[in-house]
Design an enzyme around this catalytic site. Structure first.
Site, PDB file in Angstrom:
ATOM      1  N   SER B  62       1.181  12.320  -8.213  1.00 46.14           N
ATOM      2  CA  SER B  62      -0.209  12.570  -7.830  1.00 46.14           C
ATOM      3  C   SER B  62      -0.547  12.070  -6.423  1.00 46.14           C
ATOM      4  O   SER B  62      -1.690  12.123  -6.006  1.00 46.14           O
ATOM      5  CB  SER B  62      -1.158  11.932  -8.854  1.00 46.14           C
ATOM      6  OG  SER B  62      -1.270  10.556  -8.611  1.00 46.14           O
ATOM      7  N   LYS B  99      -5.096   5.421  -4.718  1.00 41.75           N
ATOM      8  CA  LYS B  99      -5.988   6.531  -4.367  1.00 41.75           C
ATOM      9  C   LYS B  99      -6.421   6.362  -2.913  1.00 41.75           C
ATOM     10  O   LYS B  99      -6.152   5.340  -2.296  1.00 41.75           O
ATOM     11  CB  LYS B  99      -7.240   6.502  -5.266  1.00 41.75           C
ATOM     12  CG  LYS B  99      -6.973   6.699  -6.758  1.00 41.75           C
ATOM     13  CD  LYS B  99      -7.001   8.160  -7.131  1.00 41.75           C
ATOM     14  CE  LYS B  99      -6.891   8.383  -8.633  1.00 41.75           C
ATOM     15  NZ  LYS B  99      -5.585   8.062  -9.204  1.00 41.75           N
TER      16      LYS B  99
END
Lengths: 430, 144
Positions: B62, B99
């Protein structure tokens, strides 16, 4: 007339250090009771606040509290000294930004000279705490006082009472008097249970009472040590601030074995490994040794088994820190102490170690007039250290150490060496 | 102290253990000796603050939008400054994740860095902890 010390000394102490190190990388350990176990997983040597709240005492043996641990979901971990050592080094490096004078007292405590900071003393201490927390994730408390003994007590107060916000300043007499009247005398640096009992017999229970006892009575009750402690409590510095750790006079590498060592071969492997480690430590500190003592003994706590112990010393001439020399000398000493058949007899050795003596700085070591020629030179030791540094300890070992490692200490619950082994790095799933 | 540790009597039986010493190498010294330098160390270039940098291994796909792939090692500087656009290691609901830090209308977010759809942006709340800032990536390619 006693003049209290006016230069502030801070003690910065990592909270529940071993547990805090583990929690930096294993988030599942937050908010639950965690204990870290001694060598061979015997007893608790560090406890999280949650574990302390369950009444788990320092040094509590695991086998006596299995029920309690199961009932409350206590997580137990083997000691991961590689990790704690690396985290401690990082904490020390952060602290160096805050004062030119530091004294590392233990793996998790450092005295910091705060003299010359004046009014900025408290902000400085607060910033120091924040910087350690930010860089390493380790929570700390800071205690400030005119003497080391008072700085340690101020740290204790900072830990126990959240009102201080992690920094407690005993340079402030009001705060000091308030706290000393409420802290039990047993919390004072160097007051053991025996002294505590003697003091209690004289009605002395709080630190304030100890501070106010006549110095002469202090010497009579304890020794000159207690007298000095009383003086320190009054603000008279008696324990020196040492810029550098005192030069090591001796050094030991000893381990308990997970399974009893029955044959000379297995014992020799363990001792070779200890001697190797000792030589590495010597080189790290730039020292050479003049004697090496090897000892090994059976488990005294199993009196039904045959008991014996052995110890032999060998003089190293010239003084050395060479792994090959050290192992060869250790082997001779070990062999000299072995009783009976090398293939094994009735004795099961559970602890072995090497002790080095007569340590000297490498540069000061006496040289031989006619040094014997030999192929193994210092570059080989450098290469050995470099390879083991880069690829992890024990990448290169002497054959004598063996590969079976049946003598290795029990550490079944050890967490990964998150910061020093590439194959044990923490994993983030994304 | 471990419960099986106790002091033992040490009997000293002094013996001489003669050792060898280092020979002095002979011959013409290498003219290149003084011009040798260390080999190039890109890790030192990635790690700006050794004491606050920790390495993590990446598992999953991801982060490919940020150029970070499965199996990569990332250097995370705990003392790195939290700025928008930076890749951050964050603790969300007790789980660790990586992130991109984003700021929209005064609210901080942790944005996904995936190449495919389906990952949500996470608003930063009081319980979100930023563990550190990613300082660099190390990837190994097959050579065998």
């Amino acid at each position: 007339m006693i003049v209290p010390g006016t230069d502030p000394i801070a003690l910065i102490d990592c909270n529940n250090f071993y547990v805090s190190c583990e929690r930096v990388f294993d988030l599942s350990l937050h908010g639950i009771p965690v204990i870290v176990l001694s060598n061979n997983d015997g007893c608790a040597v560090a406890r999280s606040d949650e574990a302390k709240a369950l009444g788990i005492k320092m040094g509590a043996p695991v086998f006596k509290m299995r029920d309690l641990m199961l009932r409350h979901g206590v997580r137990a971990l083997s000691s991961n000294y590689t990790l704690y050592g690396d985290m401690s080094r990082r904490v020390g490096e952060v602290l160096q930004d805050f004062s030119p004078r530091l004294e590392t007292y233990s793996i998790d405590e450092t005295f910091v000279d705060l003299s010359g900071f004046g009014d900025r003393m408290i902000p400085q201490a607060t910033a120091m705490r924040a910087a350690v927390r930010r860089a390493t994730g380790i929570p700390t408390c800071v205690g400030i006082g005119p003497t080391k003994t008072l700085a340690k007590l101020a740290n204790f107060a900072a830990k126990k009472n959240p009102i201080f916000g992690g920094v407690c300043n005993f340079m402030d007499e009001m705060i000091r008097d308030f706290a000393l009247a409420r802290i039990a005398v047993g919390e004072v640096w160097g007051i053991g249970s025996a002294t505590q009992a003697k003091l209690a017999a004289q009605g002395i229970r709080t630190v304030a009472q100890l501070r106010d006892m006549p110095l002469a009575l202090g010497r009579k009750t304890g020794t000159v040590v207690l007298e000095r402690t009383v003086a320190e409590l009054r603000g008279v510095p008696c324990i020196d601030f040492e810029d550098v750790a005192p030069q090591r006079k001796g050094m030991a590498v000893t381990r308990s074995s997970g399974t009893p060592m029955m044959t000379f071969d297995v014992l020799a492997q363990a001792i070779a490994a200890h001697a190797t480690r000792a030589a590495e430590k010597l080189r790290q500190h730039g020292l050479v040794a003049g004697t090496i003592t090897v000892f090994y003994h059976t488990n005294k706590h199993k009196p039904d088994r045959p008991q014996t112990s052995a110890s032999r010393s060998v003089k190293l001439s010239p003084m050395t820190n060479n792994t090959f020399d050290m192992v060869a000398a250790a082997m001779r000493a070990a062999k000299a102490g072995w009783k009976g058949d090398p293939a094994g007899g009735v004795y099961g050795y559970t602890k072995a170690g090497v002790i080095l003596g007569d340590l000297l700085a490498e540069a000061e070591a006496p040289q031989l007039l006619f040094p014997p020629d030999r192929p193994r030179d210092a570059r080989l030791m450098d290469a050995l250290d470099t390879i083991n540094d880069r690829f992890g300890k024990k990448t290169l070992v002497l054959g004598r150490e063996g590969f079976g490692k049946s003598w290795v200490t029990k550490a079944n619950l050890r967490s990964p060496r998150y910061t020093t082994r590439i194959e044990e790095l923490p994993v983030v799933k994304v | 102290m471990p419960d099986d540790a106790y002091p033992i009597d040490v009997i000293h039986v002094p013996r001489q253990m003669p050792l060898a010493a280092t020979p002095v190498p002979a011959g013409f010294p290498s003219p290149a000796g003084d011009d040798l330098e260390d080999s190039i160390d890109p890790i030192a270039w990635v790690v700006r603050q050794e004491r606050s940098t920790f390495w993590w291994r990446i598992e999953g796909d991801s982060l490919e939008g940020a150029g970070i792939f499965d199996g990569d090692l990332v250097a995370v500087d705990r003392a790195g400054h939290r700025r928008k656009g930076r890749i951050a290691v964050a603790v969300v609901d007790g789980a660790i994740t990586i992130k991109r830090l984003a700021l929209r209308d005064g609210q901080w977010f942790l944005d996904p860095c995936a190449r495919r759809e389906g990952y949500k942006s996470i608003p930063v709340t009081e319980s979100t902890e930023i563990w550190g800032v990613v300082a660099g990536v190390v990837r190994r390619l097959p050579i065998e």
